[in-house]
Each structure stands twice: as C-alpha cells, then as structure tokens.
Scaffold this active site. Structure first.
Site, short mmCIF file in Angstrom:
data_model
loop_
_atom_site.label_atom_id
_atom_site.label_comp_id
_atom_site.label_asym_id
_atom_site.label_seq_id
_atom_site.Cartn_x
_atom_site.Cartn_y
_atom_site.Cartn_z
N ASN A 130 29.27 33.83 46.48
CA ASN A 130 30.13 34.85 45.87
C ASN A 130 29.24 35.83 45.10
OD1 ASN A 130 31.66 36.18 43.85
ND2 ASN A 130 33.34 34.78 44.24
N HIS B 69 29.26 39.02 40.81
CA HIS B 69 28.59 39.34 39.55
C HIS B 69 27.39 40.27 39.69
CE1 HIS B 69 31.60 37.21 37.57
NE2 HIS B 69 31.27 36.04 38.08
N HIS C 188 35.62 38.87 45.50
CA HIS C 188 36.97 38.88 44.93
C HIS C 188 37.27 40.32 44.52
CE1 HIS C 188 39.85 36.95 41.72
NE2 HIS C 188 40.44 37.88 42.45
N ARG D 95 39.35 42.28 42.59
CA ARG D 95 40.34 42.07 41.53
C ARG D 95 41.20 43.31 41.35
NH1 ARG D 95 39.43 37.46 38.02
NH2 ARG D 95 41.08 38.43 36.80
N ARG E 118 37.09 45.15 38.24
CA ARG E 118 36.03 45.03 37.23
C ARG E 118 34.65 44.79 37.86
NH1 ARG E 118 37.71 39.28 34.57
NH2 ARG E 118 39.66 40.38 34.32
N GLU F 93 38.63 37.22 48.59
CA GLU F 93 39.57 36.57 47.66
C GLU F 93 40.44 37.65 47.05
OE1 GLU F 93 37.08 34.85 44.70
OE2 GLU F 93 36.44 33.21 45.99
N THR G 21 38.99 33.40 37.34
CA THR G 21 40.17 32.69 37.82
C THR G 21 40.33 31.38 37.04
OG1 THR G 21 39.52 33.56 39.96
CG2 THR G 21 41.35 32.00 39.94
N GLU H 188 41.34 25.87 49.43
CA GLU H 188 40.12 25.77 48.64
C GLU H 188 40.53 25.04 47.36
OE1 GLU H 188 37.54 29.18 48.24
OE2 GLU H 188 36.86 28.50 46.27
N HIS I 292 34.49 26.86 42.27
CA HIS I 292 34.69 27.35 40.90
C HIS I 292 33.94 26.51 39.89
CE1 HIS I 292 36.32 29.53 37.55
NE2 HIS I 292 36.66 30.44 38.44
N1 PXP Z 1 36.37 30.28 44.61
C1 PXP Z 1 37.36 31.06 44.12
C2 PXP Z 1 38.68 31.02 44.80
C3 PXP Z 1 37.13 31.93 43.04
O1 PXP Z 1 38.13 32.70 42.57
C4 PXP Z 1 35.83 31.99 42.49
C5 PXP Z 1 35.54 32.97 41.39
O2 PXP Z 1 35.75 34.26 41.84
C6 PXP Z 1 34.84 31.17 43.03
C7 PXP Z 1 35.13 30.30 44.08
C8 PXP Z 1 33.43 31.16 42.50
O3 PXP Z 1 33.44 30.66 41.21
P1 PXP Z 1 32.10 30.65 40.35
O4 PXP Z 1 31.73 32.08 40.14
O5 PXP Z 1 32.49 29.95 39.09
O6 PXP Z 1 31.08 29.91 41.14
#
Ligand code: PXP
Length: 245
Positions: free
Chosen positions: A11, A14, A47, A49, A53, A74, A105, A155, A195
């Site tokens: 992901n 960031h 994601h 959003r 952001r 996402e 999330t 998931e 997550h």
């Molecule tokens: N899976 C989902 C569905 C999420 O919403 C997120 C955060 O956007 C992640 C995985 C990744 O989470 P993390 O950034 O804490 O690894």
C-alpha cells in the site's frame, strides 16, 4: 508439507501523504509502485479516500497504466467511488468503512447492518469484471454476511491484533483471525488480511495457511525512510515467505 505461497500487496498511500503535505509533485507514488514491484510486491494497493488526503484520482490512473502486477483499489461504498471504479476497472476493489475524522481505517465494514447496499455495490462492480473484497473484522457473522453479498474475497482486519497491549490479548486476537480465516476459506472465499502489520508482528499472520495475501502500507513506508523502499519491500516479503515455509 509444502504450503501455498503468500502474496504481498504494498500500500503506497503514505508516499502520497508526504507529497500532499507540501502540495508538490514529489515523492511520486507512481515511482513507489514501480520500485515496490521491482522488489517483489505482488500487487499495488491504494486507498482513494473521500477527503483525498493522500492518493488522488490521477495517481490511481497513472499507477494502473505502469504496473505489471495488479491494482487493488480500496474505497468507501459511496456513489462517486463506485462510479470511479466502474470507469477505471482495477483488477481488485476492496470496500472499506471510512470516517472523515479517523487517522486511518479503524475497523472492518459492518456488512450485517448495510447488507443491501453492500450487496448492490458488489453486484455492480462484479458485473464489470472486478474482483470485490470486503474488509471485515475477524467475526464469523460478518463473514456470513459477506457470503450473502456474493463477495468472492474478504480481507480480515488485523488492526486489533497489531494494537494488542498484552501477550494474552494478542494471542486471543490471533486465534480469532485464525478461526475467521479457516471459516471463510472453507466457505469458498479467498482470504486476505491487513492493517497495522509490521516487521515485528507479520510472521504470526503470514503463517496462517488460509491467507492468500497481506496488504501492508505504513510499516513498509516507515522502514523505507531508513533503508529505501526496495529494501523495505524485499525484507517484508522475505519475512512472509520465511514464515510460510
Ligand atoms: N488493508 C486495508 C483494507 C486498509 O484500509 C489499509 C490502510 O489503508 C491497509 C490494509 C494497510 O494498513 P497499514 O497501512 O496499517 O499497513
């Protein structure tokens, strides 16, 4: 016995968070997607959003053009996002709950309370050929509701496991995830998880044989600050594969 391999979805939200802090053109999440793939990512997750952001629509479109693995988008189950997904058709779409005020999330979807709306949304995107995943807590009733929505993937939210304060609490959360993964796989669902996973806590989750893929963002991007993104992705993939071996 040889276990099935485990996949890593990176992901890259960031990277865009850092760019948006200054409203500049760098760091570019497209470059991050490419570096992640080069280092063993099996998919790229973003994601989009509602408050934009971090990732923007143009990022999703550019990333989709350059990646050679697959895009997992996402999104909240809201009309503008559904329209966007129908327009760009990523390979995977993961429905997540979203609150404006949250930092990230905070939990899984309440599929039970919103079953009709989620079922309709799944149907819409599946009609376009997308694979739809529902982000749920390790709760068997929510998984049953996901099945009634005809989702083919769930998931499992690993946030409570990752944030557990004591060993007892952590072990209990791990047991819940294991039970949920077994139940979902037996019911015919593909099972992903994510997550809050990082280099310290990933292996217990990666060891769960029913899990197909982990989606990991913050932990990898944080590590990349010190060792570079390619090394950070490689290290994470290595830990996952080692746990599964
Ligand atoms: N899976 C989902 C569905 C999420 O919403 C997120 C955060 O956007 C992640 C995985 C990744 O989470 P993390 O950034 O804490 O690894």
């Amino acid at each position: 016995m040889k276990h099935q391999s485990i996949l890593l979805g990176v992901n890259i939200d960031h990277v865009a968070t850092l760019r948006q802090m200054r409203h500049m053109s760098y760091p570019d999440p497209v470059e991050a997607a490419s570096a992640a793939e080069k280092s063993g990512a099996d998919g790229i997750t973003v994601h989009l959003r509602e408050d934009r952001r971090h990732i923007q629509e143009y990022d999703v479109e550019r990333i989709q053009k350059i990646i050679s693995t697959r895009l997992n988008l996402e999104m909240a189950v809201v009309e503008p996002m559904l329209k966007f997904a129908e327009k760009i058709c990523p390979v995977h779409c993961c429905f997540v709950p979203e609150k404006r005020e949250e930092l990230t999330t905070e939990g899984g979807l309440d599929v039970i309370s919103e079953e009709g709306r989620i079922r309709d949304a799944c149907q819409r995107l599946m009609a376009k050929g997308l694979h739809v995943s529902l982000f749920v807590d390790p709760d068997l009733r929510q998984i049953e509701a996901a099945l009634r929505c005809n989702a083919s993937i769930i998931e499992i939210h690993t946030g409570s496991y990752a944030e557990a304060k004591t060993t007892k609490e952590r072990d209990e959360e791990l047991q819940r995830i294991m039970k949920a993964a077994q139940f979902a796989k037996q019911a015919g669902l593909m099972v992903n998880a994510g997550h809050g996973l990082n280099y310290q806590n990933v292996q217990s989750i990666a060891r769960i044989p029913e899990i197909n893929e982990l989606n990991i963002g913050h932990g990898i991007i944080a590590r990349a600050v010190f060792i570079g993104l390619e090394n950070a992705v490689r290290e994470m993939k290595h830990l996952m594969v080692e746990a599964r071996a």
